[in-house]
Design an enzyme around this catalytic site. Structure first.
Site, PDB file in Angstrom:
ATOM      1  N   TYR A 285       0.594  -1.210   0.112  1.00  0.00           N
ATOM      2  CA  TYR A 285      -0.043  -0.036   0.002  1.00  0.00           C
ATOM      3  C   TYR A 285       0.961   1.135  -0.001  1.00  0.00           C
ATOM      4  O   TYR A 285       1.882   1.453   0.771  1.00  0.00           O
ATOM      5  CB  TYR A 285      -0.888   0.043   1.081  1.00  0.00           C
ATOM      6  CG  TYR A 285      -1.715   1.163   1.480  1.00  0.00           C
ATOM      7  CD1 TYR A 285      -2.920   1.453   0.836  1.00  0.00           C
ATOM      8  CD2 TYR A 285      -1.218   2.382   2.112  1.00  0.00           C
ATOM      9  CE1 TYR A 285      -3.627   2.662   0.896  1.00  0.00           C
ATOM     10  CE2 TYR A 285      -1.811   3.405   2.264  1.00  0.00           C
ATOM     11  CZ  TYR A 285      -3.297   3.799   1.628  1.00  0.00           C
ATOM     12  OH  TYR A 285      -3.964   4.897   1.728  1.00  0.00           O
TER      13      TYR A 285
ATOM     14  N   GLU B 108      -3.540   7.528  -4.091  1.00  0.00           N
ATOM     15  CA  GLU B 108      -3.603   6.180  -3.340  1.00  0.00           C
ATOM     16  C   GLU B 108      -3.265   5.104  -4.289  1.00  0.00           C
ATOM     17  O   GLU B 108      -4.006   4.889  -5.280  1.00  0.00           O
ATOM     18  CB  GLU B 108      -4.913   5.972  -2.640  1.00  0.00           C
ATOM     19  CG  GLU B 108      -4.658   4.642  -1.878  1.00  0.00           C
ATOM     20  CD  GLU B 108      -6.136   4.793  -0.998  1.00  0.00           C
ATOM     21  OE1 GLU B 108      -5.983   4.538   0.308  1.00  0.00           O
ATOM     22  OE2 GLU B 108      -7.241   4.353  -1.595  1.00  0.00           O
TER      23      GLU B 108
END
Length: 392
Positions: free
Chosen positions: A109, A197
């Site tokens: 991530y 993101e």
């Protein structure tokens, strides 16, 4: 402003961030053509909506033949998707991304966001990618690595090393991560973004880092500098009330309660919602009509508020600093008459010409309850929404 995944990946590619090959399609036939152009013998069909969690809703499928590409694309284009990120709305799928299937060794991530506390851009990364990062933050916060980027020095190579080794990457992968983070930072700053993101950022079968998914939010207040980004706006993905509000320069956010709020000033609006909650009520919206509001804006605000069938009472809380209270009272009276408001309305006015404003409301002949202060207004509107009298 939010972007679709395919739009975000186009921006990634423009800045040299590695992404899988892919093309957008808006019909089953276009999807087949896209798959042929992408090449290979397997593809991922991904519904394009402004929300995460698409896979759990049937919006992401791995397929291995062109007939299935067509059928899955047609299925997705006929559906609407509701996930934990859509706020209870079902978003229409009007396009799909046909992406090459990629071997995945592990999922990471990575994100960059505006850190309002530290007044800088902060990177967040984790070896636990591909899942809800909020869950990781709540249950395993030690797995999240943060890097704060100095506004003066900008992104530095040592920060990539801190992030990469914190996520357990090899030296070669850390160098790749450094290039990706540097590019993300340039993209963030040059396009005036508020969030980037990548979830997941994968390590593929060859050991290389690839941005498998992409999410971008841009700062609406800076879009005048980026007409190329503003042109990518997809209004079908936005809340209809919030979209209508933006056309009248009103700041509006839909909430889940039944007491509508009309306030001038963001801080006062937040305080108003807090006091409603303290008195046992639930706000139906955040609505800031602005410090220099007028009768026309008040009228449009009433229309906007009443577009929700959940609203059972309205609280108007106006401080007349720049704008006079008598003008606001005139706008309220006109709006109630024109719009045909059928729910209780509680009005609290304070500031310039407040006595004239209150007198106008009292003599209007309309069912408008006046309040002496914010606490009094909150008690009255909560009682009205519950169908009771104050004090019962």
């Amino acid at each position: 402003m939010n972007f679709h995944e395919y739009q975000a990946k186009e921006l990634f590619a423009e800045y040299g961030i590695p992404v899988p090959g892919g093309q957008v399609a808006r019909s089953g036939e276009e999807a087949v053509k896209a798959a042929r152009a992408v090449g290979g013998d397997s593809w991922v069909v991904k519904a394009q909506v402004h929300a995460g969690g698409r896979g759990k809703a049937g919006g992401v499928k791995l397929v291995s033949d062109l007939d299935t590409v067509r059928s899955e694309a047609e299925r997705m284009l006929a559906m609407s998707i509701s996930t934990y990120q859509t706020g209870g709305r079902a978003l229409p799928v009007e396009s799909v991304l046909i992406a090459e299937a990629t071997d995945i060794d592990s999922e990471l991530y990575l994100s960059a966001l505006v850190d309002r506390v530290n007044r800088c851009v902060t990177f967040m990364g984790s070896a636990a990618g591909g899942v809800d990062i909020e869950h990781v933050a709540a249950t395993e916060p030690e797995k999240i690595v943060t890097v704060k980027v100095s506004n003066t020095a900008g992104f530095q190579p040592y920060q990539a090393r801190k992030m990469g080794f914190g996520m357990g990457l090899t030296a070669i992968q850390v160098r790749q991560l450094g290039k990706i983070m540097d590019s993300l930072y340039r993209l963030f700053k040059e396009k005036d973004l508020s969030l980037v993101e990548v979830n997941p950022l994968i390590i593929d079968g060859k050991g290389d880092l690839i941005a498998l998914d992409a999410k971008i939010n841009a700062d609406d207040n800076a879009l005048f500098r980026h007409p190329e980004l503003a042109a990518l706006r997809d209004e079908s993905q936005e809340d209809p009330a919030e979209l209508e509000a933006s056309k009248h320069d009103l700041n509006y956010v839909t909430l889940d309660g039944n007491i509508a709020c009309m306030v001038n000033g963001a801080g006062l609006a937040m305080a108003t919602m807090d006091v409603i909650k303290l008195n046992g009520g639930e706000p139906a919206n955040f609505l800031d009509v602005g410090g220099s509001t007028d009768a026309a804006k008040v009228r449009e605000a009433f229309k906007l508020i009443l577009s929700s069938d959940r609203v059972e009472a309205i609280l108007v809380n106006i401080f007349g600093g720049i704008v006079r209270c008598d003008l606001i009272a005139e706008g309220i009276i006109t709006a109630v008459q024109e719009v045909g408001v059928k729910v209780p309305v509680v009005v609290r006015l304070e500031g310039t010409n407040v006595d004239q404003g209150r007198q106008m409301l009292a003599e209007s002949g309309l069912a408008l309850q006046s309040a002496s202060d914010l606490n009094d207004a909150a008690r009255k509107v909560v009682a009205a929404a519950n169908g009771t009298e104050v004090g019962q």
